[in-house]
Each structure stands twice: as C-alpha cells, then as structure tokens.
Design a protein around this motif. Structure first.
Motif, PDB file in Angstrom:
ATOM      1  N   ARG A   1       0.833  -1.208   0.000  1.00 35.77           N
ATOM      2  CA  ARG A   1       0.000   0.000   0.000  1.00 35.77           C
ATOM      3  C   ARG A   1       0.863   1.252   0.000  1.00 35.77           C
ATOM      4  O   ARG A   1       0.505   2.261  -0.608  1.00 35.77           O
ATOM      5  CB  ARG A   1      -0.918   0.001   1.221  1.00 35.77           C
ATOM      6  N   GLY A   2       1.997   1.173   0.693  1.00 33.82           N
ATOM      7  CA  GLY A   2       2.898   2.323   0.743  1.00 33.82           C
ATOM      8  C   GLY A   2       3.448   2.708  -0.614  1.00 33.82           C
ATOM      9  O   GLY A   2       3.857   3.855  -0.817  1.00 33.82           O
ATOM     10  N   LYS A   3       3.458   1.752  -1.530  1.00 39.59           N
ATOM     11  CA  LYS A   3       3.909   2.017  -2.900  1.00 39.59           C
ATOM     12  C   LYS A   3       2.737   2.274  -3.847  1.00 39.59           C
ATOM     13  O   LYS A   3       2.926   2.388  -5.055  1.00 39.59           O
ATOM     14  CB  LYS A   3       4.740   0.838  -3.416  1.00 39.59           C
ATOM     15  N   GLY A   4       1.532   2.366  -3.287  1.00 36.37           N
ATOM     16  CA  GLY A   4       0.371   2.741  -4.092  1.00 36.37           C
ATOM     17  C   GLY A   4      -0.550   1.611  -4.500  1.00 36.37           C
ATOM     18  O   GLY A   4      -1.566   1.846  -5.165  1.00 36.37           O
ATOM     19  N   ALA A   5      -0.227   0.368  -4.147  1.00 35.38           N
ATOM     20  CA  ALA A   5      -1.059  -0.763  -4.556  1.00 35.38           C
ATOM     21  C   ALA A   5      -2.385  -0.796  -3.801  1.00 35.38           C
ATOM     22  O   ALA A   5      -2.478  -0.357  -2.658  1.00 35.38           O
ATOM     23  CB  ALA A   5      -0.308  -2.073  -4.331  1.00 35.38           C
ATOM     24  N   GLU A   6      -3.409  -1.325  -4.456  1.00 33.54           N
ATOM     25  CA  GLU A   6      -4.689  -1.582  -3.805  1.00 33.54           C
ATOM     26  C   GLU A   6      -4.622  -2.992  -3.229  1.00 33.54           C
ATOM     27  O   GLU A   6      -4.486  -3.970  -3.989  1.00 33.54           O
ATOM     28  CB  GLU A   6      -5.847  -1.485  -4.792  1.00 33.54           C
ATOM     29  N   VAL A   7      -4.679  -3.123  -1.933  1.00 29.30           N
ATOM     30  CA  VAL A   7      -4.481  -4.419  -1.279  1.00 29.30           C
ATOM     31  C   VAL A   7      -5.706  -4.782  -0.449  1.00 29.30           C
ATOM     32  O   VAL A   7      -6.172  -3.982   0.375  1.00 29.30           O
ATOM     33  CB  VAL A   7      -3.238  -4.411  -0.360  1.00 29.30           C
ATOM     34  N   VAL A   8      -6.211  -5.979  -0.686  1.00 27.99           N
ATOM     35  CA  VAL A   8      -7.274  -6.539   0.141  1.00 27.99           C
ATOM     36  C   VAL A   8      -6.615  -7.548   1.076  1.00 27.99           C
ATOM     37  O   VAL A   8      -6.050  -8.550   0.617  1.00 27.99           O
ATOM     38  CB  VAL A   8      -8.353  -7.231  -0.701  1.00 27.99           C
TER      39      VAL A   8
END
Length: 293
Positions: free
Chosen positions: A244-251
């Motif tokens: 998430r810190g690199k911009g990914a959408e994480v579930v």
C-alpha cells in the motif's frame, strides 16, 4: 520411511490447532488425500514442521549456524505445465507453488477458484535439501537477498518467453502463489512492477529487506493470512502495508486456518476475482450508458 515420517509430522501439525478434515487439507497446494502427491507433500510437511518448531530471533540464527543447509542445486530452466482454457475470454491463472510443491500442486485449487480458466503452473528452479523452492532460505523467516533478486529476474525473463510459447495475454493474467511462491510474487511486484499487477498471495510475508522506489498504483493484490499460522501469520500485515505504501490496492484477509490451505482460501480468492471482474465491467457499462444518452 518417508511415509512414516510424513504421518508423524501431519499429526504434530494438527494437534492443538484448527484444521480442515484430511480430505480438504492442502499443503504446497496439493491435497493430502491424493496418494499421487504423497512424496512432494511429505517433503513440504516435513520442512514445515521444522519451521513451525524452530526457535525465533537470535536462537533461530544460532540454530541455522549450527545446522547449515547441506545441499542447494538450481535448474537451468523453469518447468511448466499449461492447461488450456475451456471458457472463452477467461483469464489465465499463473500458479507458483509453496515449498516442496511443483508445477501441478495448485492446479486443483485454481480450477475451483476460476473454473474454465487457462492454468500455467511453474516450478521453482531451486532445490534446497531436496525441497523445491523459489529462492534460498537462511532461517525460517530470513532469505538470501541476492538469490531472491536473481530468481525474480530469471522468472521475469521466463515469462516473456512463456507468453509467446503458450499464447498468454499477460494483461489478462492473474498470479496465484502460496507461501514461498506467494513471497516471490510479492518480491516481483516490487522488482518487476510491470509484470505482476494482479496477484492473490496465500500465506505471504515480506522477504525483501530493501525496496526499490516504484509506483504500484496499477496493482490489485489479495493477501490471505492464516489466523493459526504461528510462524508466518503475523508477517502478512507488514507486507500489505509495504505494498500500500507504494500505491497498490491491497485486500487483506485472515482465514480461520493455519499454514495449510483450505476451502476458506478458495472462497476468499473467488470473491476477490469477482470484485476484479466487476471493476473491469464498470467502465464499459458507464461508456454504454453515456452513448445511449
């Protein structure tokens, strides 16, 4: 001898923990009720038991130093197994097994997750003390950093060839990895961000000590941890935060299981895939509605 040892290890893994019936348990992606997979499953269970019972922190480093790994070999090429799609337009699932697994280990699980999809199972090139892996490990939770990067680069190169050999559209591909395989996929997300953009990571952890400066805004990741996974369960949130810190959408999801896979994982991945499909269909529906006006 292996069958006796495997039985003992299975018993030690299930005592005191929440587990599915034997017919539903999956280790290294292979059903424990499938006799054809006894050897690879036994290897993986033997390794997993040693990891689960290993000391942590400084003691783990001392244990590793006093019991050095004796054998590491590496294949020149990746071994793959490809099964064509039976449903037109379905995505290709690219499968990366856990420690001790192989290119077919996740096939049954993937077929339940995405019926009719094309499946490409790949075997890691590293064999460490007789166990198939994706990169060398040092202790249960630390890994050879140079080897991770080297194998990630080799895998990325392999995929450029595989997409031509098997006619795979990587823009319509979804990666599915378990444990050691999930960890390589996570590393690939950081090291080769244009390759892995949609991935389901089952029982993952962060294996890279330093991360490159990358933008993962296009990535959609599912990370599924086991609530009763004593060794690795606590590491999954850290990986999710890093992505998430690199911009990914994480579930991020936690299932009522240990390190073994089960029906809850199938359900989690199916739900996530359905959400991806809805997201893809939404822009098309908006365009149609606009044109109708």
């Amino acid at each position: 001898m292996m069958r006796i040892l495997a039985t003992a290890v299975i018993s030690s893994l299930l005592i005191g923990g929440t587990a599915l019936p034997a017919s539903a348990q999956i280790e290294c992606g292979a059903s424990m009720s499938n006799k054809a997979n006894v050897t690879p499953s036994a290897k993986c269970l033997v390794e997993k038991a040693s990891l689960t019972n290993a000391p942590v922190g400084t003691n783990a480093a001392k244990a590793a130093a006093s019991n050095p790994l004796t054998s590491v070999t590496r294949s020149q090429a990746f071994v793959a197994n490809y099964r064509k799609a039976t449903t037109k337009g379905s995505p290709t699932l690219i499968l990366l097994h856990g420690s001790g697994g192989n290119e077919t280990s996740l096939m049954d699980l993937a077929a339940k997750v995405a019926p009719g999809s094309a499946l490409l199972g790949i075997r890691g090139r590293v064999v460490q003390d007789g166990i198939n892996r994706w990169y060398k490990r040092v202790t249960p939770t630390t890994f050879d950093q140079d080897d991770i990067r080297s194998e990630a680069n080799a895998f990325a190169k392999f995929m450029t060839t595989a997409q031509k050999d098997y006619g795979i559209d990587l823009n319509n591909a979804i990666y599915l990895g378990y444990s050691n395989g999930a960890n390589l996929l996570a590393a690939l997300s950081f090291l080769h961000p244009d390759l892995v953009q949609r991935a389901a990571l089952l029982r993952p952890m962060m294996v890279l000590k330093t991360l490159p400066d990358v933008n993962l805004a296009k990535d959609s990741i599912l990370a599924v941890a086991g609530k009763n996974d004593a060794t690795y369960g606590s590491f999954a949130p850290g990986l999710a935060d890093a992505l998430r810190g690199k911009g990914a959408e994480v579930v991020g999801k936690t299932v009522e299981l240990g390190h073994l896979l089960g029906d809850a994982d199938v359900s989690a991945v199916k739900t996530w895939l359905a959400s991806l499909q809805e997201e893809q269909q939404a822009p098309a529906a908006t365009t149609l509605a606009a044109s109708a006006e």
